[in-house]
Scaffold this motif. Structure first.
Motif: not given
Length: 396
Positions: A288-294, A366-378
């Motif tokens: 979801s974080g990656s999708t927000i960024t894209i 911002q890849d690190s922030f998107g990844t952090a959002t992805n795994i926190t959402g998990d």
């Protein structure tokens, strides 16, 4: 982080070479060496870009087919609920990014009025590698093969797609990713040679800030829903997940963060067997974080580059629906999500190589922030599935 540093160096070198060429060209002078150097960078961009876009259908075919074929084990209802929750989370994140970006991005970029100046550089020669199939063909094939492999339990085909995935992942990690800084340098050299680069780049720091804020907003929404489902305080749940968030900031990898994500998810009271199943699965399918960024960055790119117009809701909604599916094909390497998504951006939004290059540069920043959002959402998805499974057991 080393890759991010290399990308920044590539951008700086590309801008420097292109700007020097533009400065000489604008005064009416002719510097043979600067012209040669600038055209060399543009030629590299043409060659490397051709190879990168050749790889995109292969990424989608092998990663999605392999991913679907692996989702055969476990309780059918729990697997289906996990897939559905992860997909809805990705879809909701994309719609949030679209709604906010359509309102904010044109204001940030002044409507995208970037003047075209100078003369575009041409490469020394064109080097085009035609992809073996288009994006939608690869997507349909991936789903067809993945579903049939799951139903027929064909071990031979499952092994074939797994080996194909490993080969493609090796090419991405050992060839595509190391070449990205050179590709980005060529793209920015070409843009700087037209005299538009600094005005174009001026807005993107704010764009990235907006994307990161949207990440935090979406995490809050996810845990509010999870907290309601389990009867827990959502902010205490978020606080528990902070170690996983910061681990992902450092690793830039959902897979590498799985042990920490699992530990913190269980500390939130999620039962072991649910966490042990949902977290590893969502590390691959919930981005979801990656999708927000894209989504937010693609709208920003379309407002900045003069050849694009902002998409209507239905056009962007279709793009977000596809992104939710294609994220399953995201390779587990830094920048893997944007590599998988670039095919959708090209097919649905008409992005050319320059626009995709901007997306890659923005995404990697911002890849690190998107990844952090992805795994926190998990962790939030795990909580929702835990609540769902408890209800199933009560009904039984």
């Amino acid at each position: 982080m080393k890759l991010l540093f290399k990308l920044i160096v590539g951008i700086i070198i590309g801008i420097t070479v292109g700007s020097l060429y533009y400065g000489v060209d604008a005064t009416g002078g002719l510097d043979t060496f600067l012209t040669f150097l600038a055209r060399l960078f543009v030629t590299l961009e043409s060659i490397l870009g051709s190879f990168i876009f050749f790889m995109i259908p292969l990424i989608i075919l092998f990663f999605i087919a392999n991913g679907i074929s692996k989702i055969g084990a476990g309780s059918g209802k729990v697997v289906g609920a996990t897939l559905g929750t992860a997909y809805l989370s990705t879809l909701g994140a994309g719609l949030l990014a679209y709604a906010v970006s359509m309102f904010i991005m044109p204001k940030i970029t002044d409507g995208g009025s970037v003047p075209e100046e100078g003369t575009a550089l041409e490469p020394f020669f064109e080097f085009e590698i035609a992809p073996i199939m288009d994006i939608l063909t690869a997507l349909v094939l991936a789903f067809a093969f993945g579903i049939v492999i799951t139903l027929t339990k064909s071990q031979l085909m499952e092994k074939w797609f797994e080996e194909g995935k490993n080969i493609v992942e090796f090419l991405i990690e050992k060839v595509v990713i190391p070449l990205l800084p050179f590709y980005i340098a060529g793209v920015f050299a070409g843009m700087a040679s037209q005299g538009t680069i600094f005005r174009t780049l001026a807005v993107f720091g704010v764009v990235l800030l907006v994307a990161v804020i949207l990440h935090w907003v979406w995490i809050t929404i996810q845990y509010t829903i999870a907290g309601i489902a389990l009867g827990k305080n959502p902010f205490k749940m978020i606080k528990t997940m902070i170690p996983a968030y910061f681990t992902a900031l450092g690793t830039m990898s959902s897979a590498a963060t799985i042990p920490v994500t699992l530990r913190q998810t269980k500390e939130n009271g999620i039962r072991n067997r649910i966490a042990d199943f949902v977290v590893p699965l969502c590390a691959n399918i919930h981005l979801s974080g990656s999708t927000i960024t894209i989504v937010s960055c693609s709208i920003a790119v379309m407002t900045v580059l003069p050849e694009y117009q902002l998409p209507g809701f239905m056009s962007m909604f279709g793009t977000i629906l596809l992104l939710g599916i294609v994220m399953i094909a995201a390779p587990g390497v830094p920048g893997g999500a944007i590599m998988a998504a670039s095919g959708v951006l090209m097919t649905n939004l008409g992005f050319n190589e320059a626009a995709v290059a901007f997306m890659i540069a923005l995404y990697m920043a911002q890849d690190s922030f998107g990844t952090a959002t992805n795994i926190t959402g998990d962790g939030a998805v795990s909580a929702i599935i835990d609540a769902y499974e408890q209800k199933l057991n009560k009904k039984a």
